[in-house]
Write an enzyme that holds these catalytic residues in place. Sequence first.
Site, PDB file in Angstrom:
ATOM      1  N   SER A   1       1.108  -1.146   0.067  1.00  0.00           N
ATOM      2  CA  SER A   1       0.040  -0.001   0.015  1.00  0.00           C
ATOM      3  C   SER A   1       0.765   1.130   0.074  1.00  0.00           C
ATOM      4  O   SER A   1       2.042   1.193   0.120  1.00  0.00           O
ATOM      5  CB  SER A   1      -0.846  -0.054   1.259  1.00  0.00           C
ATOM      6  OG  SER A   1      -1.472   1.048   1.415  1.00  0.00           O
TER       7      SER A   1
ATOM      8  N   TYR B   1      -2.364  -1.051  10.473  1.00  0.00           N
ATOM      9  CA  TYR B   1      -2.518  -1.336   8.852  1.00  0.00           C
ATOM     10  C   TYR B   1      -1.104  -0.939   8.439  1.00  0.00           C
ATOM     11  O   TYR B   1      -0.242  -1.370   7.484  1.00  0.00           O
ATOM     12  CB  TYR B   1      -3.675  -0.639   8.214  1.00  0.00           C
ATOM     13  CG  TYR B   1      -3.616  -0.793   6.924  1.00  0.00           C
ATOM     14  CD1 TYR B   1      -4.142  -1.942   6.201  1.00  0.00           C
ATOM     15  CD2 TYR B   1      -3.264   0.061   5.932  1.00  0.00           C
ATOM     16  CE1 TYR B   1      -4.323  -2.209   4.868  1.00  0.00           C
ATOM     17  CE2 TYR B   1      -3.085   0.094   4.382  1.00  0.00           C
ATOM     18  CZ  TYR B   1      -3.659  -1.176   4.191  1.00  0.00           C
ATOM     19  OH  TYR B   1      -4.002  -1.398   2.558  1.00  0.00           O
TER      20      TYR B   1
END
Length: 264
Positions: A146, A159
């Site tokens: 990401s 995350y």
Amino acid sequence: MANGKNALVTGSTSGIGLGIAKALAQAGYNVMFNGLVRNDEERNAAEKVAQDVAKEYGVKTLFNPANMMKGEEIRAMIAQAEQTWGSVDVLVNNAGIQFVSPIEDFPEDKWDAIIAINLTAAFHTSKAVWKGMKARGWGRIINITSAHALQASEFKSAYVASKHGVTGLTKTLALEGATCGITCNAICPGYVLTPLVEGQIPDQMKAHNMSREEVIQKVMLYKHAIKDFVTVEQIGALVVFLASDAAKLITGVSIPVDGGWSAQ
């Protein structure tokens, strides 16, 4: 036409993972699909996704519902692919989950699940395919991380930590695989237009009292210099390139596909 190589994509029955699986199938790879199912109906739907891809692209597919939080299920999934096809040549670690909360309220079980699925699962899958790749002198491990593998945002502690962890794992595996024909790289998408993201837009419109276009431009794509969503086809195309012989000297890198987010 199959190209003789076999790929496994975790979290591949929808969204980014499905786009990657389709791109690999189109390039001639046999593909093992993976996704968590909770009942027979979901399993049948997931198996149909795999079967439809096989029919469309003329390759072989399998489906395995291994839970990415359980190492023994991950190892069994890879053993199934190797026993059926003889090898896993390309591993794409795509499965991931997200939870948003201030650190003081962040649930411990959510932290544990995110680290397990986003980071530890990539360790288990990579370890399980490594011996075969090393013996054959060829392998590709591609981690879908990401923009948050390179940048942080508030309220996403687990995350961001998990994705930064995969960046470190990527570099380490690249060094360990350098002498035996195994490369390991990561792709770092910004906002990707998936059905999941599409479904969030009406809620954001209501929460911010904005139009659809305002939500997209001012909320979702706020950090994108190029105000466009990433597409699953773009991610799939990059995976196919990294899996190719043309990318044999590309290893240990994290490639942003984020509209310039990480350039800021």
